[in-house]
Design a protein around this motif. Structure first.
Motif, short mmCIF file in Angstrom:
data_model
loop_
_atom_site.label_atom_id
_atom_site.label_comp_id
_atom_site.label_asym_id
_atom_site.label_seq_id
_atom_site.Cartn_x
_atom_site.Cartn_y
_atom_site.Cartn_z
N ALA A 43 -59.78 -14.94 2.09
CA ALA A 43 -59.86 -16.35 2.42
C ALA A 43 -60.17 -16.57 3.89
O ALA A 43 -60.89 -17.48 4.26
CB ALA A 43 -58.55 -17.03 2.05
N MET A 44 -59.65 -15.67 4.74
CA MET A 44 -59.87 -15.84 6.18
C MET A 44 -61.34 -15.80 6.52
O MET A 44 -61.84 -16.61 7.30
CB MET A 44 -59.16 -14.71 6.94
N THR A 45 -62.05 -14.84 5.97
CA THR A 45 -63.47 -14.74 6.31
C THR A 45 -64.24 -15.92 5.74
O THR A 45 -65.19 -16.39 6.36
CB THR A 45 -64.05 -13.42 5.79
N GLY A 46 -63.81 -16.43 4.60
CA GLY A 46 -64.45 -17.61 4.05
C GLY A 46 -64.29 -18.79 4.98
O GLY A 46 -65.26 -19.47 5.34
N ASN A 47 -63.06 -19.00 5.45
CA ASN A 47 -62.79 -20.05 6.45
C ASN A 47 -63.68 -19.90 7.65
O ASN A 47 -64.31 -20.83 8.12
CB ASN A 47 -61.34 -19.93 6.96
N LEU A 48 -63.72 -18.65 8.15
CA LEU A 48 -64.40 -18.39 9.40
C LEU A 48 -65.88 -18.73 9.30
O LEU A 48 -66.43 -19.40 10.18
CB LEU A 48 -64.19 -16.92 9.78
N ALA A 49 -66.51 -18.29 8.23
CA ALA A 49 -67.95 -18.54 8.11
C ALA A 49 -68.22 -20.04 8.07
O ALA A 49 -69.15 -20.53 8.71
CB ALA A 49 -68.48 -17.87 6.84
N TYR A 50 -67.38 -20.77 7.36
CA TYR A 50 -67.63 -22.20 7.24
C TYR A 50 -67.44 -22.91 8.59
O TYR A 50 -68.30 -23.67 9.02
CB TYR A 50 -66.72 -22.81 6.18
N VAL A 51 -66.32 -22.62 9.25
CA VAL A 51 -66.10 -23.33 10.51
C VAL A 51 -67.15 -22.93 11.55
O VAL A 51 -67.58 -23.75 12.35
CB VAL A 51 -64.67 -23.15 11.06
N MET A 52 -67.64 -21.70 11.45
CA MET A 52 -68.69 -21.30 12.37
C MET A 52 -69.97 -22.10 12.13
O MET A 52 -70.67 -22.47 13.08
CB MET A 52 -68.98 -19.81 12.24
N ALA A 53 -70.24 -22.35 10.85
CA ALA A 53 -71.45 -23.12 10.55
C ALA A 53 -71.33 -24.53 11.13
O ALA A 53 -72.27 -25.05 11.73
CB ALA A 53 -71.67 -23.17 9.04
N VAL A 54 -70.15 -25.14 10.96
CA VAL A 54 -69.98 -26.50 11.48
C VAL A 54 -70.02 -26.50 13.00
O VAL A 54 -70.61 -27.38 13.63
CB VAL A 54 -68.67 -27.11 10.94
N GLU A 55 -69.39 -25.48 13.60
CA GLU A 55 -69.42 -25.39 15.06
C GLU A 55 -70.84 -25.24 15.56
O GLU A 55 -71.23 -25.82 16.59
CB GLU A 55 -68.55 -24.22 15.53
N LYS A 56 -71.63 -24.47 14.85
CA LYS A 56 -73.02 -24.29 15.23
C LYS A 56 -73.76 -25.62 15.14
O LYS A 56 -74.55 -25.97 16.01
CB LYS A 56 -73.66 -23.27 14.28
N LEU A 57 -73.44 -26.35 14.09
CA LEU A 57 -74.08 -27.65 13.89
C LEU A 57 -73.72 -28.60 15.02
O LEU A 57 -74.54 -29.41 15.47
CB LEU A 57 -73.60 -28.20 12.55
N MET A 58 -72.48 -28.54 15.50
CA MET A 58 -71.99 -29.49 16.48
C MET A 58 -71.98 -28.94 17.88
O MET A 58 -71.57 -29.64 18.81
CB MET A 58 -70.57 -29.94 16.11
N ASN A 59 -72.40 -27.68 18.05
CA ASN A 59 -72.40 -27.04 19.37
C ASN A 59 -71.02 -27.05 20.00
O ASN A 59 -70.85 -27.48 21.14
CB ASN A 59 -73.39 -27.75 20.29
N ILE A 60 -70.05 -26.58 19.32
CA ILE A 60 -68.69 -26.53 19.85
C ILE A 60 -68.43 -25.14 20.39
O ILE A 60 -68.76 -24.14 19.74
CB ILE A 60 -67.66 -26.86 18.74
N GLU A 61 -67.85 -25.05 21.56
CA GLU A 61 -67.40 -23.77 22.10
C GLU A 61 -65.95 -23.57 21.71
O GLU A 61 -65.13 -24.47 21.88
CB GLU A 61 -67.52 -23.78 23.62
N VAL A 62 -65.65 -22.42 21.22
CA VAL A 62 -64.29 -22.16 20.77
C VAL A 62 -63.55 -21.42 21.86
O VAL A 62 -64.11 -20.52 22.48
CB VAL A 62 -64.31 -21.33 19.47
#
Lengths: 173, 380, 170, 415
Positions: free
Chosen positions: B72-91
């Motif tokens: 589940a962790m990797t699933g979460n990670l891929a999704y939030v990364m996609a949204v971050e990429k879309l919104m240009n968020i620095e983590v």
């Protein structure tokens, strides 16, 4: 680090080889004309400057005005990735050429796109529904699959708690 | 004189001990030899891609737990990364490390299961799985400490992670890391040169690198065919660029190689974890998002509703099963316009027919086990 | 045959054997008839026991039930056209006539022969006696039978060998 | 009554004697005496079997749980001891489903047929001194013959279910059982040659007399028999006929309730039968180098039997399963030639021993050492001849690399 080749760059290089094959070049993707698709993809796969041998992902999108299929390509040799798209304007029976002759990995993904969006892939040897059963009515991922009351389309309205939510179809009867 | 025989159709599944869920394999047999194979899936189809179009970006995170429920962790990670990429968020850096650590713990847990179940498919009677569960249990304990859940974790947030790890987490993680090498040595001793596993899996389901690339397989299957390709190295995300590890590759492309690679990746994950735990910086674990938050006064960890700019993003990570990609198209609205999951389990099944034809029914089970599917991710 | 127990056993076993044998021919389902054949074989084994021929009885079970019946089952399952039915064919009448003729001959011989009753009280150890006879008095027939079986095995292997299997074991 | 007063009734060394004297004391006619005696003995064997099976359901589950880092059944009764009884009640109360397309008669018959040989085998097994129901001269042959009845029974079960998994499993079982029966017979043949008798009691008394066990004299047939026995009782790594990961539950896929219970129990009993044969023929039966004077013989016998059965439990929890063609190749290409050579060697040894007339103190150790060496040489050598141990069988670790995009495929395994 993978170099993400922008749609404009890839559109330029395709244009150099196949003039008039490119429909559009956006920062995120390049759109190729449907009838030149297989040609262009095969060239992208085999050309030593590109070598996009790996089809990362294939998926369809219902853009309401048109359907499009996105190909996310990857080159192991150059460590590059890019996105190619193809459009189909036919709302009722969208169809695009199949990418199976180029990448065998497109088989199941094209079946999925056909199953959920109803995009026909001309030339796919085994285009059947995959998740839903044969005879399932409609294609669920199309935006007009089940319209909400009041002519609202799912995914386009606002949410409760959001400023202006009272304007949306949700929460109001 | 040749013996004529009639083809014989056997449905392996949907209810079958070895299809890893409700997945059906229609095998046409000649004696015990497979002459045709057809996959029937969709028994677990929950239409996540459609559901996600009606929920906000934050509300979609739990779906990503439930695709690949063993990772589940990797699933979460891929999704939030996609949204971050879309919104240009620095983590923030600490969140990046936490994500890396969680993803690698998840990889150990998931690979342990894959190895155990593979041995089960070879005919071992539950023992390897039970031994593998021992480590997985400890890892799930760590997850529980970090986020309160054990299976469907919902830990990652757009812009970071949901909360920082508690103080007791680090000592327990270090304790686990101290135990794991012995366990891995035990598994390698017992399984790597087990005559029967070798006899059952070597030379079975061979994919050459050309075929593997053409069929778009990824993860241990691609590396099993000898292609040194790992997104953690090729396109480092989270904190992987700061960590030192190797890619495990096979040389024969058969079921045994995929199994061997999973065993080797356990050790590489351990290496990453050891480095990451040492290097973990302090600081915030969540980027404050500038968009509207709903409930004023509460801790703004993740806003419920925000609107990314119009555009699209495809983010991929190396999940335990291969390249897990999320393709998100935004129309500027509060929920994704299109939400597509490039699931490795599903695409890795593409060459199954080709691998199965010519082998026996017992081999088909081993091949399916070596692909390591999670039906939740196949059907979504 | 003085012992009442032996007489009762004989008649019960004979009834089972003959009844099952009739069933083999009469039953429609081929697998059922194999099962009945097994029962018939078992009855014969029982008859051997009443004759205190324990070795032969055990061998009867081992070979007829353990091997012959299995072979027949194999043959049925491997023959595509055999299906599951033991139907009446056009050979029904000729077979009946033939069977009647064979039965008649056997009954005639059985009643015509003057059966000599053995003076001996049975063998202490039949296996030893059989072994002695086979490798002593009847050594030549025994060897001929072995050679015959060996040639049959080789012939069978030659028959089912796939074409073009000359090179290598694969 | 005399026996009760004689003070010998408590002598547990031999359960047969007190019972026999008790029956004799009744003063019945000979025939009735004989029938009563047989009935009591048969009843005793069946009772022991059922109790053993029930006990071993619990023991196996707990043992396997130990091997698998689990606890095992621990809810029903103290330490889960009543679990097998709860299981049995559940099986009894379950609806006995017959599937629509099954062959009704055979579907019902198969569990019964499969049950019979597993009990009947124990008729010739000596549980202790004079504790044998039928002291058959051809006991060894009887054991093999009766065990062979399981083959058609399993086929009938698989065929009559009209289920494809079951039919596949039935076909596998037949092919497998007839292959391994040959190995089994040859393994026992060498023992019979050496002892010169087919009576199971004679085996025990020979081993008692010569103060050794046959396993020390001929280790190879013992191993072969135990492996062939694993095939017969469907124990891993030879549990192909109910290969769980491939064929659901194999030949008894369609069976439920008490009919399944019959198969389940028959499988255990067959396991005990194989273990009893190994114990009697190769492990000295109810004797233990004079200790049987102090401990009842049947306790020694059962101890050995359970120890052999433990091997099967152990292997089941440890080993993966072989494929059918590998298993058949193992029988025909590996075990059969070895067993043939073994019979030849044992026969030669018997003749040489007889001709030279060497004393047993020299002959037996010499033969044992020779056979043990020969066994190692034969097994290793023949495996080499067949191409094992050439590297294909050896495991390897994954290659580690930092270079991305490079291809490491060598294709050594591609055929």
């Amino acid at each position: 680090m993978t170099t993400y080749v922008t749609g404009i760059q890839i559109a330029d290089s395709i244009d150099g080889k196949f003039p008039d094959a490119v429909e559009d070049g956006q920062p995120e993707f390049a759109v190729v004309k449907s009838d030149r698709l297989v040609e262009v993809l095969t060239w992208l796969r085999d050309d030593p400057d590109h070598e996009y041998k790996f089809l990362s992902s294939l998926t369809g999108v219902d853009r309401i005005q048109w359907f499009e299929v996105a190909y996310h390509l990857e080159s192991f040799k150059h460590n590059r990735a890019t996105t190619i798209k193809v459009r189909s304007d036919d709302r009722e029976n969208p169809s695009v050429p199949s990418a199976v002759p180029v990448w065998l990995g497109a088989q199941l993904q094209e079946r999925e796109a056909y199953d959920l969006l109803g995009i026909r892939f001309e030339g796919n040897p085994d285009l059947r529904r995959i998740f839903l059963w044969e005879g399932f009515a409609g294609f669920p991922l199309r935006k007009d699959y089940l319209n909400l009351p009041g002519g609202k389309m799912p995914g386009l309205e606002r949410f409760p708690g959001e400023p202006g939510a009272e304007l949306s179809g949700r929460g109001t009867e | 004189m040749t013996l004529k025989s009639e083809p014989f159709v056997v449905n392996v599944g949907p209810q079958h001990p070895s299809t890893h869920g409700v997945f059906r394999l229609r095998l046409t047999l000649d004696g015990e030899k497979i002459i045709d194979a057809d996959m029937v899936m969709g028994y677990l189809h929950r239409s996540m891609e459609k559901l996600a179009e009606e929920r906000t970006y934050t509300q979609n995170i739990p779906f990503t737990d439930r695709t690949d429920y063993l990772a589940a962790m990797t699933g979460n990670l891929a999704y939030v990364m996609a949204v971050e990429k879309l919104m240009n968020i620095e983590v923030p850096e600490r969140a990046q490390f936490l994500r890396t650590i969680m993803a690698e713990l998840q990889r150990i847990a998931s690979h342990s299961m894959a190895i155990g179940i593979f041995a089960n498919d070879c005919g071992a009677w539950q023992t390897p799985v039970m031994h593998m569960f021992r480590d997985r249990e400890k890892i799930l304990d760590l997850f529980e400490m970090a986020c309160g859940a054990r299976l469907t974790l919902n830990y990652m947030r757009i812009g970071g992670v949901s909360r920082d790890i508690p103080d007791e987490w680090m000592p327990q993680a270090h304790k686990l890391l101290k135990d794991l090498p012995n366990r891995f040595a035990e598994y390698e001793d017992l399984l790597l040169s087990n005559e029967i596993i070798i006899a059952r899996s070597r030379g079975i389901g061979v994919l050459t690198p050309e075929q593997a690339i053409a069929y778009s397989v990824s993860g241990p299957m691609l590396r099993g065919s000898g292609v040194a390709w790992d997104i953690r190295k090729a396109d480092p995300y989270a904190a992987y660029d700061k960590l030192d590890f190797d890619i495990a590759v096979g040389t024969n492309g058969d079921a045994y190689d995929r199994f061997v690679i999973r065993l080797a990746e356990l050790r590489q994950s351990l290496r990453i974890l050891e480095q990451a735990l040492d290097m973990m910086p302090t600081g915030p674990v969540h980027e404050r998002l500038g968009t509207s938050t709903v409930q004023p006064g509460t801790q703004p960890i993740a806003p419920l509703v925000f609107r990314p700019p119009v555009g699209e993003a495809y983010a991929r990570i190396e999940s335990p099963r291969g390249e897990l990609g999320y393709y998100i198209v935004s129309d500027g609205g509060p929920s994704p316009f299109r939400f597509h999951i490039r699931s490795p389990s599903f695409i890795n099944l593409t060459p199954l027919k080709q691998m199965a034809i010519g082998s026996t029914i017992a081999d088909a089970i081993v091949i399916l086990g070596s692909v390591d599917i999670v039906v939740g991710e196949v059907d979504r | 045959m003085e012992d009442t127990g032996a007489v009762v056993a004989f008649w019960i076993l004979a009834a089972i054997t003959v009844g099952a044998a009739l069933g083999v021919a009469a039953v429609r389902n081929l697998i059922h008839s194999v099962v009945l054949l097994i029962v018939s074989f078992a009855g014969v084994a029982g008859l051997y026991i009443t004759l205190s021929a324990d070795f032969i009885a055990v061998v009867q079970i081992l070979i007829y039930i353990g091997a012959i019946a299995i072979l027949i089952i194999f043959a049925i399952v491997l023959t595509p056209r055999a299906g599951r039915l033991n139907q009446e064919g056009f050979m029904f009448l000729p077979a009946l006539v033939l069977a009647a003729l064979v039965a008649g001959t056997m009954i005639f011989v059985a009643f015509d022969t003057s059966w000599a009753i053995s003076e001996r009280e049975g063998f202490e150890d039949t296996a030893t006696a059989i072994g002695d006879l086979l490798l002593g008095k009847y050594a030549l027939p025994f060897e001929i039978a072995s050679v015959l079986l060996l040639s049959a095995i080789i012939g069978a292997i030659l028959l089912v060998r796939p074409e073009g299997a000359e090179e290598g074991p694969e | 009554m005399a026996i009760l007063l004689s003070g010998e009734w408590y002598d547990l060394r031999d359960l047969a004697n007190p019972i026999r004297e008790l029956i004799d004391g009744l003063g019945l006619p000979d025939a009735a005496d004989y029938v009563l005696w047989s009935l009591i003995a048969a009843l005793a064997i069946v009772t022991w079997l059922v109790v053993s099976v029930i006990a071993f359901i619990w023991i196996e589950r707990r043992l396997v749980a130990l091997m698998q880092n689990r606890i095992g059944p621990n809810r029903v009764g103290p330490a889960g001891l009543l679990q097998p009884i709860a299981d049995a009640i559940k099986l009894l109360l379950k609806e006995a489903i017959t599937t629509r397309d099954a062959d009704r008669l055979l579907f019902w018959l198969a569990p019964i047929i499969v049950f019979i040989p597993t009990i009947v085998v124990f008729a010739v097994v000596p549980f202790g001194e004079s504790m044998v129901l039928a002291d058959l001269n051809v006991g060894v042959l009887f054991v093999i013959a009766v065990a062979g009845i399981m083959t058609p029974a399993i086929f009938i079960a698989g065929w009559s279910s009209n289920n494809k998994y079951a039919l596949l499993a039935a076909m596998r079982t037949i092919a497998m059982l007839i292959s391994y029966e040959i190995v089994q017979v040859l393994a026992l043949l060498s023992a019979v040659l050496f002892i010169g008798s087919m009576n199971l009691g004679a085996f025990v008394s020979w081993q008692d007399e010569y103060n050794t066990w046959l396993i020390f004299i001929m280790p190879l047939p013992v191993v072969a028999y135990i492996i062939a026995g694993a095939v017969e009782i469907n124990r891993s790594p030879m549990d192909l006929s109910e290969a769980e990961s491939e064929l659901a539950a194999g030949y008894h896929t369609e069976y439920g309730g008490i009919k399944f219970g019959f198969f389940y129990q028959a499988e255990y009993m067959a396991g005990f039968a194989v273990a009893a044969t190994v114990t009697t023929l190769f492990l000295g039966g109810w004797t233990l180098w004079g200790l049987e004077e102090w401990i009842p013989g049947w306790i020694i016998f059962l101890g050995k039997l359970y120890a052999v059965f433990f091997l099967y439990i152990w292997s089941r929890a440890t080993l993966p399963r072989l494929r059918i063609d590998q298993l058949m190749a193992f029988a025909w290409k590996f075990m059969l030639p070895l067993m043939l050579v073994n019979v030849l060697v044992i026969g030669a040894e018997v003749v040489v021993w007889e001709e030279t007339g060497a004393s047993r103190n020299i002959a037996l150790p010499a033969i044992g050492a020779l056979n043990a060496t020969l066994a190692v040489i034969l097994v290793v050598g023949w495996a080499r001849v067949l191409g094992h141990g050439s590297g294909r069988q050896r495991g390897y670790r994954a290659t580690l690399t930092q270079e991305i995009g490079k291809i490491y495929y060598t294709g050594a395994e591609a055929s």
